[in-house]
Design a protein around this motif. Structure first.
Motif, PDB file in Angstrom:
ATOM      1  N   LYS A 175      20.767 -60.175 -22.284  1.00 58.32           N
ATOM      2  CA  LYS A 175      21.356 -59.673 -21.035  1.00 58.32           C
ATOM      3  C   LYS A 175      20.337 -58.905 -20.191  1.00 58.32           C
ATOM      4  O   LYS A 175      20.718 -58.166 -19.286  1.00 58.32           O
ATOM      5  CB  LYS A 175      22.545 -58.740 -21.364  1.00 58.32           C
ATOM      6  N   ASP A 227      33.446 -62.484 -17.438  1.00 57.97           N
ATOM      7  CA  ASP A 227      32.324 -61.806 -16.772  1.00 57.97           C
ATOM      8  C   ASP A 227      31.280 -61.355 -17.785  1.00 57.97           C
ATOM      9  O   ASP A 227      31.622 -60.710 -18.782  1.00 57.97           O
ATOM     10  CB  ASP A 227      32.844 -60.567 -16.023  1.00 57.97           C
ATOM     11  N   GLN A 228      30.030 -61.665 -17.523  1.00 54.02           N
ATOM     12  CA  GLN A 228      28.940 -61.199 -18.379  1.00 54.02           C
ATOM     13  C   GLN A 228      27.998 -60.381 -17.509  1.00 54.02           C
ATOM     14  O   GLN A 228      27.584 -60.835 -16.448  1.00 54.02           O
ATOM     15  CB  GLN A 228      28.161 -62.387 -18.979  1.00 54.02           C
ATOM     16  N   LYS A 229      27.676 -59.181 -17.979  1.00 50.09           N
ATOM     17  CA  LYS A 229      26.844 -58.296 -17.158  1.00 50.09           C
ATOM     18  C   LYS A 229      25.378 -58.396 -17.582  1.00 50.09           C
ATOM     19  O   LYS A 229      25.056 -58.230 -18.753  1.00 50.09           O
ATOM     20  CB  LYS A 229      27.343 -56.861 -17.317  1.00 50.09           C
ATOM     21  N   TYR A 230      24.506 -58.673 -16.625  1.00 46.39           N
ATOM     22  CA  TYR A 230      23.070 -58.771 -16.894  1.00 46.39           C
ATOM     23  C   TYR A 230      22.347 -57.607 -16.229  1.00 46.39           C
ATOM     24  O   TYR A 230      22.615 -57.295 -15.062  1.00 46.39           O
ATOM     25  CB  TYR A 230      22.515 -60.098 -16.352  1.00 46.39           C
ATOM     26  N   ASP A 233      30.681 -66.559 -17.517  1.00 44.63           N
ATOM     27  CA  ASP A 233      30.185 -67.545 -18.474  1.00 44.63           C
ATOM     28  C   ASP A 233      31.079 -68.790 -18.436  1.00 44.63           C
ATOM     29  O   ASP A 233      32.001 -68.884 -17.619  1.00 44.63           O
ATOM     30  CB  ASP A 233      30.039 -66.942 -19.876  1.00 44.63           C
TER      31      ASP A 233
END
Ligand SMILES: Nc1nc2c(ncn2[C@@H]2O[C@H](COP(=O)(O)OP(=O)(O)OP(=O)(O)O)[C@@H](O)[C@H]2O)c(=O)[nH]1
Length: 798
Positions: free
Chosen positions: A98, A173-176, A168
């Motif tokens: 991430k 929701d994926q936090k980078y 994804d």
């Protein structure tokens, strides 16, 4: 079957070669379980023992790697890093997945700062968008210096960070976490690009949709290659008249020789630019909302269907040319799935074999978010980049660093900045965790330093944190060090290579207008020098002047201006001077005796040997080949010192010496009269005499110069270049502008910018970059020598 294509031919050539990714962790070794007692008796360093125990627990005590133990047994003092890499820890892997550390680099005015401003806005880091030289007078966030805002150029790179949320495959929701550095475009500030690229894992290369690949894009390309930085490309300014992203892509392929293909096609162009089609999902993407903050995804509009299909086929074919898995599918005529295509693009990009090209208009708030998705999809996370260090304790080069928080700390100080609270040092943490209040060791001088404060930088603002993990970028206060120093926790003797620092090519004399400002003047000089390795300050004893040297007129002008604004010191400067060099002519022998008897102890030293060119116009070289001890070690050291001093100030015009070798192979010593001073002086005298007799030359810097202007001015620009003695190497003629590539001596280019402005109604632009040193024409050499002799004679008269 498809017709024969480059993909197929290439596939034959590359099949069987290794995969494209630069570094692929091999997963867990499912080896036998190792007990804690076995670990202790194995000699594994304590720091690693605890890590192995943690791993054991995480994996239900099932599989601590036997390879780790084997490596430890082979070298019990420190554990082989490679053994750990092969055992990618799942918790660390998920964290690192991430993180992205990226830089934004491009030709002047391509829109780096404008793009960064949008990135900060869409990621919620700033509440409103302000433009470079915008009407609101605020200026972009990343151009925080007044001078940058006034001139509309970036002078210093600025670091910031933001979180980008991407959905994804399951729609979650994926936090980078993205650390981002915006770099200057002007060649005079090139060190800022060098140091940013040295520590970043990936980059976004921005191009102008009208101008495509420009001179500075070529420089940035070279810098990205130097540090093996994978990149994606973003063709900006799609709203401008004459915008053509496909021309830019063609130029990336031909001029930069980097396989590139569009991953998007535009919907409309110029003032009718509406959005883009994503060629992987085959969906149209439009920006809606006042600042384009929302995305509307629709089916591909009929008018761009055909071009989208053609370009998608080209994308697959270009990737198949550089990726064998994709090549296999291509040959078998299997249509890749979205995931397969994305994975192949990622492999090829990280493997430095391909750059995916995105497009949009930052100013019009269009299509910046898909580029951010691209950063996540195609640029590497810190564990996918190979970072090496030198193990000084074991004298082992190329130890792999592992970006795990739990390992011993290794970090690189890549940039220094003076702030109101003292020196601010930017550090990239390559391994381990940097904690507030902890002690770290400087690998260069083994000095222990305490870390009093750690901050994350957001342009000129900062956010205090208590620790920073591996693979991240931060800044610390109160740490005395030089740019490029490696820090460790003291257990490891690791040191990392620093960045490439180009030599200054231009200098000028400088002094404060008023004597009372001398203290502030010295303070400013010391600070600028510490911050910028391409800015040098020397004192010339002969002319009694302070000389500043740098990468170009603009570079030095900016420092003179900063002196005025930040230190309130007005300065007087001399004419800019070229950094000439001197070099030896032919092989020449010397036999020099220094003998003085003036009552009491005398001076005696005899040095014999030869001098000659080193062959390359680079470093000078001193060697002793004494057999039989005619000169002792101690005196030979003094000879080397004498040689180094001689190289600092050449006999012809007082400039530095290049490409000269001196060998001392015999001599004589006197029982009582010889001293280190006598040998140092004898060497300097021998050097001077032999050098002058060898038919030496004065060298001048040659600059790679690229001039671009509207076609109607081509004749005038060529005449201008000819008048300045330039050698024109190539000319490219575009639809309505031309580009000339030429080699010019720096001396011939003073004042060129105002001449070019006048000759092209202000529409021409040029960049100039140091290429190499070459012998100056005989009349120039003669003039310079005469001038030097005259100045010397005048000084002697005083
Ligand atoms: N038409 C148009 N103009 C743009 C776009 N993006 C940036 N600009 C303009 O281009 C000029 C340069 O933009 P910057 O963002 O300062 O470019 P830069 O690459 O950061 O500049 P340097 O750091 O000085 O090299 C400014 O006047 C911007 O408003 C765009 O998408 N379309």
């Amino acid at each position: 079957m498809r017709s024969p294509s480059l993909a197929r031919l290439n596939y034959r050539a590359v099949s069987g070669l290794t995969r494209t990714a630069r570094f692929q962790p091999q997963g867990f070794l499912s080896s036998r379980c190792v007990s804690t007692a076995a670990l202790r008796s194995s000699g594994v360093a304590p720091a690693y023992q605890s890590i192995l125990k943690q791993w054991e627990q995480r994996r239900n005590a099932s599989a601590t790697a036997s390879a780790v133990l084997e490596a430890a047994a082979a070298s019990p003092d420190t554990l082989s890093q490679a053994a750990i890499i092969d055992n990618l820890d799942p918790v660390e892997a998920a964290r690192l997945d991430k993180v992205r550390n990226i830089g934004i680099a491009a030709h002047i005015d391509s829109g780096k700062t404008t793009v960064t401003e949008r990135v900060l806005f869409y990621t919620g880091r700033i509440k409103a968008i302000h433009d470079v030289r915008g009407r609101d007078g605020v200026g972009a966030k990343m151009d925080s210096m007044d001078l940058e805002r006034e001139k509309g150029i970036t002078i210093q790179s600025a670091a910031t960070f933001c979180d980008w949320v991407k959905k994804d495959k399951q729609g979650v929701d994926q936090k980078y976490h993205v650390n981002l550095i915006d770099t200057p475009g002007h060649i005079d500030f090139t060190i800022e690009v060098e140091r940013a690229l040295r520590v970043l894992d990936g980059a976004v290369m921005i191009l102008c949709a009208v101008s495509g690949v420009q001179s500075q894009t070529i420089t940035v390309d070279r810098q990205m290659r130097r540090y093996n930085v994978p990149r994606l490309s973003f063709v900006n300014k799609m709203d401008r008249m004459g915008a053509n992203p496909f021309k830019a892509i063609e130029q990336i392929n031909t001029k930069l020789k980097m396989p590139a293909a569009a991953v998007q096609v535009p919907i409309g162009a110029e003032d009718e630019f509406e959005g883009v089609v994503d060629l992987i999902t085959m969906k149209a993407i439009y920006n809606v909302g006042e600042s384009g903050e929302e995305l509307k995804i629709t089916e591909v509009p009929e008018k761009v269907k055909q071009v989208a299909e053609e370009r998608r086929a080209m994308l697959i074919e270009t990737v198949a040319d550089v990726d064998d898995q994709m090549a296999e599918m291509f040959l078998d005529e299997v249509e890749p799935t979205e995931d397969q295509l994305r994975a192949a693009i990622r492999r090829a990009t990280i493997g430095l074999k391909f750059t995916p090209v995105f497009m949009g208009s930052a100013l019009a708030n269009k299509s910046v978010q898909p580029m951010l998705d691209g950063v996540v999809d195609f640029l590497p996370n810190p564990s996918e980049v190979e970072n090496l260090a030198l193990d000084q304790k074991r004298n082992e080069a190329s130890v792999k660093l592992v970006p795990y928080n739990s390992l011993p700390f290794v970090g690189l100080a890549f940039k220094l900045e003076e702030s109101n609270f003292g020196q601010l040092t930017y550090i990239r943490v390559y391994q381990g965790t940097l904690r507030k209040g902890s002690n770290v060791f400087n690998a260069r001088n083994s000095k222990k330093v305490k870390i009093p404060r750690i901050v994350r930088m957001h342009s000129n603002e900062m956010e205090e944190v208590s620790e920073i993990g591996a693979g991240e970028i931060c800044a610390v206060f109160g740490v005395e060090c030089a740019s490029g120093d490696t820090f460790t926790d003291g257990q490891l003797g690791y040191s990392m290579s620093s960045m490439f620092v180009p030599e200054p090519v231009i200098s000028l004399s400088i002094k404060p207008k008023q004597a009372k400002d001398a203290a502030n003047f010295s303070k400013a000089m010391a600070r600028f020098q510490r911050e910028d390795p391409t800015f040098r300050v020397t004192y010339d004893n002969e002319s009694e002047q302070t000389i500043i040297s740098g990468m170009g007129e603009l570079h030095l002008d900016i420092y003179v201006e900063r002196m005025k604004r930040e230190y309130r010191v007005e300065c007087e400067t001399g004419q800019p001077q070229v950094a000439y060099r001197e070099t030896i002519g032919e092989h020449i022998k010397f036999d020099h005796l220094l003998k003085k008897q003036t009552g009491g102890a005398g001076d005696y030293a005899r040095v014999m040997g030869f001098m000659e060119p080193t062959g390359v116009l680079e470093e000078n070289n001193f060697e002793q080949q004494i057999v039989g001890g005619s000169i002792s070690e101690k005196y030979l050291f003094a000879c080397e010192k004498g040689f180094n001093l001689s190289c600092e100030k050449g006999p012809l015009i007082g400039h530095k010496i290049l490409g000269t070798r001196m060998v001392i192979n015999d001599g004589a010593t006197h029982m009582t009269d010889s001293s280190e001073m006598a040998f140092k002086n004898a060497t300097q005298q021998a050097f001077r005499k032999a050098f002058i007799d060898s038919q030496p030359s004065v060298l001048e810097p040659l600059m790679k110069t690229v001039v671009t202007a509207p076609s109607e001015f081509q004749g005038d620009v060529i005449a201008l270049l000819n008048k300045r003695g330039a050698t024109i190497n190539d000319t490219e003629t575009g639809v309505d502008e031309f580009t000339i590539y030429a080699d010019c001596s720096l001396n011939g280019m003073f004042g060129f910018s105002s001449n070019l402005r006048a000759a092209t109604q202000g529409k021409g632009e040029y960049t100039m970059e140091f290429s190499h040193y070459e012998k100056a024409p005989p009349h120039v050499q003669k003039d310079l020598i005469a001038k030097h002799l005259k100045a010397q004679a005048e000084r002697n008269k005083k």
